[in-house]
Design an enzyme around this catalytic site. Structure first.
Site, short mmCIF file in Angstrom:
data_model
loop_
_atom_site.label_atom_id
_atom_site.label_comp_id
_atom_site.label_asym_id
_atom_site.label_seq_id
_atom_site.Cartn_x
_atom_site.Cartn_y
_atom_site.Cartn_z
N GLU A 1 31.70 -91.50 -87.43
CA GLU A 1 32.42 -90.25 -87.23
C GLU A 1 31.58 -89.16 -86.57
O GLU A 1 32.09 -88.39 -85.73
CB GLU A 1 32.97 -89.74 -88.57
CG GLU A 1 34.16 -90.51 -89.10
CD GLU A 1 33.80 -91.73 -89.93
OE1 GLU A 1 34.67 -92.30 -90.59
OE2 GLU A 1 32.60 -92.11 -89.92
N GLU B 1 36.13 -96.62 -95.06
CA GLU B 1 36.64 -95.79 -96.16
C GLU B 1 37.73 -96.53 -96.93
O GLU B 1 37.84 -96.40 -98.16
CB GLU B 1 37.14 -94.46 -95.62
CG GLU B 1 35.99 -93.59 -95.10
CD GLU B 1 36.45 -92.24 -94.61
OE1 GLU B 1 36.07 -91.23 -95.22
OE2 GLU B 1 37.18 -92.21 -93.60
#
Length: 261
Positions: free
Chosen positions: A135, A115
């Site tokens: 995740e 990210e």
């Protein structure tokens, strides 16, 4: 900076910020995020820094994501989601950075590290880089902009596959699907990114900054509004010193001397 969690140096018009937790694969804890945010904020206010490069110290990782041990301690203490709070501030500052931001990636680039790279304008990755958004394998989701930025880069279907499966993939695939702009040899992602930054830094700074602003706006506006915004920016450039210098240098057949004015 305190404890040097972020190493900082300037080479000409290029600023280089390096995550400095190699023993922890440069994972993001609260202090690292705060120091990186402040580093980018200060660079934003310095027009002499025309391009900012973000890298990771050590041979093993650009950034392997968030510090999960710190996250577990937060859950156990009941102190709330402090890491998420400071991480949101980091990405606000990155989104508002007015000049090019380049990620120099190697080794692990996972979770929050991915990210972080996605929030940059350009990405240079060494061929040994291992990407992933794991995740969903630990009961969460990419929540620092990953679900929004990844589809814009690689397309909706590819982003869903990467996020839904949590599978890791190599630099060759990242380059093939448009996640990475340039590939570098092992051990040379930072030097390759700096060379790219130096090339961009030679261009007219206002032109580069306004081009970035127009491109970023293109995801928020329809075509006609985007074209109107583009014309507003180019009108500013017409009266700039660098525009006059660029034309004069062209007619005189010499390299331009841009000042950012």
């Amino acid at each position: 900076m305190t404890d040097e969690l972020i190493k900082w140096r300037v080479e000409g018009h290029v600023g280089v910020a390096t995550l400095n937790r190699p023993e922890a694969l440069n994972t993001l804890n609260r202090d690292t995020i705060i120091q990186l945010t402040e580093c980018i904020r200060r660079a934003s206010g310095d027009p002499a820094i025309r391009v900012l490069v973000l890298g990771g110290e050590g041979e093993r990782a650009f950034c392997a994501g968030g510090d999960l041990k710190a996250r577990q301690r937060e859950y156990e203490s009941g102190d709330g989601d402090q890491l998420a709070d400071v991480l949101r501030e980091l990405f606000v500052v990155m989104d508002g950075y007015p000049r090019p931001l380049i990620a120099a990636i190697h080794g692990y680039c996972l979770g929050g590290g991915l990210e972080l790279a996605l929030a940059c304008d350009l990405r240079v990755a060494s061929v040994d880089t291992e990407f992933g958004a794991p995740e969903v394998t630990i009961g969460t989701m990419p929540a620092a902009g990953g679900t929004q930025r990844l589809p814009r880069l690689v397309g909706v279907a590819r982003a869903k596959e990467i996020i839904f499966t949590g599978e890791r993939f190599d630099a060759a695939k990242a380059y093939r699907i448009g996640l990475v702009n340039r590939l570098a040899a092992i051990g040379s992602s930072l030097t390759t990114a700096i060379r790219l930054a130096e090339l961009i830094a030679q261009r007219a700074p206002l032109s580069v900054a306004h081009s970035k602003a127009a491109i970023d706006k293109s995801t928020q506006l329809d075509l006609q509004d985007g074209l109107a915004f583009e014309q507003e920016l180019v009108a500013v450039l017409r009266n700039s010193h660098d525009r006059r210098e660029g034309l004069l240098a062209f007619t005189e057949r010499r390299p331009p001397k841009f000042t950012g004015e």
